[in-house]
Write a protein that holds these residues in place. Structure first.
Motif, short mmCIF file in Angstrom:
data_model
loop_
_atom_site.label_atom_id
_atom_site.label_comp_id
_atom_site.label_asym_id
_atom_site.label_seq_id
_atom_site.Cartn_x
_atom_site.Cartn_y
_atom_site.Cartn_z
N ARG A 156 72.71 111.17 -48.71
CA ARG A 156 71.59 112.20 -47.87
C ARG A 156 70.23 111.92 -48.51
O ARG A 156 69.14 112.15 -47.70
CB ARG A 156 72.11 113.56 -47.86
N ARG A 157 70.14 112.12 -49.76
CA ARG A 157 68.62 111.89 -50.42
C ARG A 157 68.17 110.55 -50.52
O ARG A 157 66.69 110.81 -50.17
CB ARG A 157 68.99 112.47 -51.70
N ARG A 158 68.84 109.43 -50.73
CA ARG A 158 68.34 108.20 -50.94
C ARG A 158 68.49 107.25 -49.55
O ARG A 158 67.86 106.12 -49.71
CB ARG A 158 68.98 107.69 -52.08
N ARG A 159 69.30 107.48 -48.47
CA ARG A 159 69.55 106.69 -47.58
C ARG A 159 69.53 107.44 -46.41
O ARG A 159 70.40 107.32 -45.53
CB ARG A 159 71.17 106.13 -47.81
N ARG A 160 68.39 108.14 -46.12
CA ARG A 160 68.15 108.95 -44.91
C ARG A 160 68.08 107.83 -43.75
O ARG A 160 67.52 106.91 -43.96
CB ARG A 160 66.81 109.55 -45.06
N GLY A 161 68.97 108.19 -42.76
CA GLY A 161 68.88 107.46 -41.49
C GLY A 161 69.81 106.33 -41.37
O GLY A 161 69.98 105.63 -40.35
N ILE A 162 70.63 106.27 -42.60
CA ILE A 162 71.46 105.37 -42.51
C ILE A 162 72.87 106.02 -42.65
O ILE A 162 73.28 106.84 -43.40
CB ILE A 162 71.67 104.35 -44.09
N ALA A 163 73.87 105.49 -41.78
CA ALA A 163 75.19 106.35 -41.73
C ALA A 163 75.92 106.16 -43.26
O ALA A 163 76.04 104.96 -43.76
CB ALA A 163 76.28 105.64 -40.64
N MET A 164 76.32 107.20 -43.64
CA MET A 164 76.99 107.06 -44.86
C MET A 164 78.58 106.41 -45.09
O MET A 164 79.07 106.48 -44.20
CB MET A 164 77.17 108.58 -45.52
N ASP A 165 78.40 105.60 -45.85
CA ASP A 165 79.89 104.81 -46.25
C ASP A 165 80.96 105.87 -46.58
O ASP A 165 80.85 106.76 -46.98
CB ASP A 165 79.58 103.90 -47.18
N ASP A 166 82.24 105.38 -46.49
CA ASP A 166 83.51 105.93 -47.11
C ASP A 166 83.01 106.03 -48.58
O ASP A 166 82.63 104.75 -49.01
CB ASP A 166 84.65 105.20 -46.64
N ILE A 167 83.61 106.90 -49.31
CA ILE A 167 83.34 107.25 -50.62
C ILE A 167 84.55 107.51 -51.26
O ILE A 167 85.27 108.63 -50.88
CB ILE A 167 82.06 107.95 -50.86
N SER A 168 85.04 106.55 -52.34
CA SER A 168 86.23 106.89 -52.87
C SER A 168 86.11 106.45 -54.45
O SER A 168 85.35 105.67 -54.71
CB SER A 168 87.35 106.04 -52.26
N ALA A 169 86.96 107.32 -55.24
CA ALA A 169 86.80 107.20 -56.71
C ALA A 169 88.13 107.54 -57.34
O ALA A 169 88.86 108.28 -56.97
CB ALA A 169 85.49 108.00 -57.39
N VAL A 170 88.53 106.50 -58.50
CA VAL A 170 89.63 107.13 -59.11
C VAL A 170 89.22 106.98 -60.92
O VAL A 170 88.53 106.24 -61.09
CB VAL A 170 90.59 105.86 -59.34
N CYS A 171 89.48 108.09 -61.49
CA CYS A 171 89.25 108.28 -62.98
C CYS A 171 90.34 108.28 -63.53
O CYS A 171 91.22 109.11 -63.32
CB CYS A 171 88.22 109.78 -62.97
N LEU A 172 90.48 107.51 -64.60
CA LEU A 172 91.68 107.12 -65.48
C LEU A 172 91.07 107.55 -66.77
O LEU A 172 90.38 106.75 -67.37
CB LEU A 172 92.02 105.71 -65.40
N PHE A 173 91.57 108.62 -67.30
CA PHE A 173 91.50 109.13 -68.61
C PHE A 173 92.29 108.56 -69.51
O PHE A 173 93.51 108.26 -69.42
CB PHE A 173 91.40 110.65 -68.57
N LEU A 174 91.77 108.00 -70.87
CA LEU A 174 92.34 107.05 -71.63
C LEU A 174 92.97 107.77 -72.90
O LEU A 174 93.85 107.45 -73.60
CB LEU A 174 91.52 106.07 -72.33
N HIS A 175 92.58 109.17 -73.12
CA HIS A 175 93.16 109.80 -74.27
C HIS A 175 93.26 111.32 -74.02
O HIS A 175 92.84 111.81 -72.99
CB HIS A 175 92.02 109.71 -75.57
#
Length: 379
Positions: A348-367
């Motif tokens: 919303r801050r950096r891409r005004r006027g551009i439709a937001m893409d789908d946003i997904s993340a996986v965080c894998l903790f190692l310890h």
């Protein structure tokens, strides 16, 4: 061959230790595509039964009560959410093995393609892995070993085996998609970023422009990002060279300066922003490939977590920013959600006027998490 056969026999016996009750005997599991596929499906069924597979936003314990995989996805502003992911604990019936994957579909059938690859790739990989482990036990399967550059170093042998398995599995999945009667992947496809964690080793396979970033502790005690994958876009010289040599075209549209896309020789389609993908069979003869780049990394005590995310995150969040966001979350189970929400704000801050893409993340903790007094500080 005797030394290699012994090594593979030991590895296979470990994988069979827990699965023998429902995968049948050893000959059935490893010998040939049918037995291997049946064993892989049996393992998946058992994992679902024991709630070891997560395919929706949330979190799950991985390799112990303190190690978490956190997942979150948010639909963008372009229609149905075409991102999806998976975490499969005790992958291959091994307590020290975890499979993680994140997929970003595109095209009108993209969400179906992404989900199909999410469903098929783990079982295909598991099947080829079982077959590779079993190959050394049967002289009739020597051709499988001949395809694998084993070398003399045990770590290299293990890596080459996984690389071989990934290459075979990805080829099988893409062929399966092309033949699928209910999913039209001619003009639709998906990226696929996957990681197999096996004890202290990470095997990373990437098809497309999703990205994996490792957070590790530098010598001064601060967390720093290490990018584990390459964003496979047509702007990369080696990718563009392959596409052009196959008679495909690479260029930007007038209203998208700087965004290189892949085009058919004589048509203004499909205009893909990535140079590797599953599906998109309309352009597979013109330079687009589904061949993964496979790499490995040994986990050290300095390595803290891995972020796997679709380009909806990386288009607006830097590697360093992502590491800072995740490391600042006190509750690990909420790490992926916090990163996705931060990416939404950045859109919303950096891409005004551009439709937001789908946003997904996986965080894998190692310890396991450190005591509060020893928590790592960001610089």
């Amino acid at each position: 061959m005797g030394h290699l056969s012994a090594m593979f026999k030991l590895a296979r016996s470990l994988s069979m230790k827990k699965s023998k009750n429902f995968c049948g005997d050893g000959d059935n599991v490893g010998g040939g595509g049918g037995g291997g596929r049946e064993a892989a499906k049996a393992m998946e069924k058992e994992a679902k039964k024991n709630e070891l597979i997560l395919r929706s936003s949330g979190y799950m314990n991985v390799a112990g009560p303190n190690n978490l995989a956190s997942l979150f996805s948010k639909r963008g502003e372009k229609g149905v959410n075409q991102d999806c992911f998976i975490v499969w604990e005790e992958f291959g019936c091994q307590e020290d093995m975890t499979f993680c994957g994140i997929f970003d579909g595109h095209g009108s059938w993209g969400h179906f393609v992404a989900k199909k690859v999410r469903e098929s790739l783990p079982s295909h990989l598991l099947c080829t892995w079982q077959e590779a482990l079993a190959a050394a036990e049967s002289s009739s399967d020597d051709y499988l070993l001949d395809e694998i550059d084993l070398g003399s170093d045990k770590n290299l042998q293990r890596f080459n085996m996984w690389k071989h398995c990934y290459l075979r599995a990805c080829a099988a999945v893409d062929h399966e998609l092309e033949q699928h009667r209910k999913i039209d992947s001619f003009y639709s496809g998906t990226t696929a970023l996957t990681i197999v964690r096996q004890a202290k080793l990470l095997y990373v396979a990437n098809v497309g422009d999703s990205r994996a970033v490792l957070a590790t502790t530098s010598e001064d005690g601060n967390l720093m990002p290490v990018q584990l994958t390459v964003d496979f876009k047509p702007s990369l010289p080696q990718e563009a060279k392959r596409i052009v040599e196959c008679k495909g075209r690479v260029f930007c549209l007038d209203d998208e300066p700087g965004v290189q896309r892949v085009w058919l020789p004589d048509e203004e389609s499909p205009g893909l922003a990535m140079s590797r993908a599953f599906g998109d069979h309309c352009i597979k003869d013109f330079g687009l490939i589904s061949v993964p780049e496979v790499t490995q990394r040994r986990i050290s005590g300095k390595d803290q977590f891995v972020i796997m995310a679709t380009d909806g995150v990386w288009d607006v969040v830097s590697n360093q920013e992502a590491v800072q966001i995740v490391s600042a979350v006190a509750d690990r189970s909420k790490a992926a959600k916090c990163l996705v929400k931060a990416a939404m704000k950045a859109w919303r801050r950096r891409r005004r006027g551009i439709a937001m893409d789908d946003i997904s993340a996986v965080c894998l903790f190692l310890h396991s998490p450190p005591p509060p007094a020893f928590a790592t500080n960001m610089g």
